[in-house]
Motif scaffolding. Sequence first.
Motif, PDB file in Angstrom:
ATOM      1  N   GLN A  24      48.856  34.068  49.410  1.00  6.85           N
ATOM      2  CA  GLN A  24      50.298  34.152  49.632  1.00  6.85           C
ATOM      3  C   GLN A  24      50.633  34.293  51.111  1.00  6.85           C
ATOM      4  O   GLN A  24      51.735  33.936  51.534  1.00  6.85           O
ATOM      5  CB  GLN A  24      50.871  35.348  48.861  1.00  6.85           C
ATOM      6  CG  GLN A  24      50.798  35.190  47.351  1.00  6.85           C
ATOM      7  CD  GLN A  24      51.489  36.331  46.622  1.00  6.85           C
ATOM      8  OE1 GLN A  24      51.732  37.386  47.195  1.00  6.85           O
ATOM      9  NE2 GLN A  24      51.804  36.113  45.360  1.00  6.85           N
ATOM     10  N   GLU A  25      49.703  34.820  51.887  1.00  2.71           N
ATOM     11  CA  GLU A  25      49.870  34.937  53.336  1.00  2.71           C
ATOM     12  C   GLU A  25      48.613  34.418  54.016  1.00  2.71           C
ATOM     13  O   GLU A  25      47.530  34.476  53.462  1.00  2.71           O
ATOM     14  CB  GLU A  25      50.097  36.394  53.749  1.00  2.71           C
ATOM     15  CG  GLU A  25      51.410  36.991  53.305  1.00  2.71           C
ATOM     16  CD  GLU A  25      51.582  38.404  53.815  1.00  2.71           C
ATOM     17  OE1 GLU A  25      52.688  38.728  54.276  1.00  2.71           O
ATOM     18  OE2 GLU A  25      50.601  39.182  53.740  1.00  2.71           O
ATOM     19  N   PRO A  37      53.784  34.143  55.799  1.00  2.00           N
ATOM     20  CA  PRO A  37      53.850  33.681  54.402  1.00  2.00           C
ATOM     21  C   PRO A  37      53.396  32.229  54.303  1.00  2.00           C
ATOM     22  O   PRO A  37      53.720  31.408  55.163  1.00  2.00           O
ATOM     23  CB  PRO A  37      55.341  33.830  54.065  1.00  2.00           C
ATOM     24  CG  PRO A  37      55.835  34.889  55.004  1.00  2.00           C
ATOM     25  CD  PRO A  37      55.060  34.695  56.275  1.00  2.00           C
TER      26      PRO A  37
END
Length: 236
Positions: free
Chosen positions: A7-8, A212
């Motif tokens: 996600q990041e 992100p």
Amino acid sequence: MNKNIPQEIQRFDLSARIQHIIMFTTFLILSFTGWGLKYAYAEPSSAWISIWGGPRVAGIIHRIAGIAMLLDFIYHQFYLLNLARKKDLRLTIIPMPKDLVDMIHQFMYYFGLRKERPYFGKFTYLQKFDYWAVYWGMFIIGTSGFFLAFPVTVSALFPTWTLAWAWDVLFIMHSDEALLAIVFILIIHFYNEHLRSEYFPMNWLWLTGKMPIEQFKHHHPAEYDHLYGKGSEKKK
């Protein structure tokens, strides 16, 4: 999204973030004290310089901040060498002909002449300019600053016939290049990295080192495809 895609994404490690913090902290101190010193006896700068303890104390602070910035810059070179030693160094920060193409492409996009955004890699052309401008600035401001800080020591390096104008040239180099750096950082860099609507009031990347993944894919699609492959979001 592919479950293997995080996600990041980690853009900068802890060492790089600390180096950046030292760089911009010393830069701000040098800016505040330097322009106060340049106009130390003119209003309203004289009131400003008094906050720093007067011209003499401000001069000492200015020199300490300059040395700290120089040491940070030197450490960065060893940091790069260490990355190269570990084979973690990619030359993605090197300006390439594609950067000129990307810049033209982006302006065409801004003016509605292209429908798609440039296919940016790990760093955009403007981010590369940001990075390499430090090298130029350290050479111009650092060299002239060292000469101005220790005039007696370095005066022996200048031929006698240059002493009437050499110090004026060095002073202009130091202050005008500093002004250029201040204007660029406060207008271009701050807007591009922090004040844009998607980041406002601040892009926390400088503290966390993380971005992100969707934002990363949007701004650095070529690097995203390099890491995860085209169409990776469709993979099971």
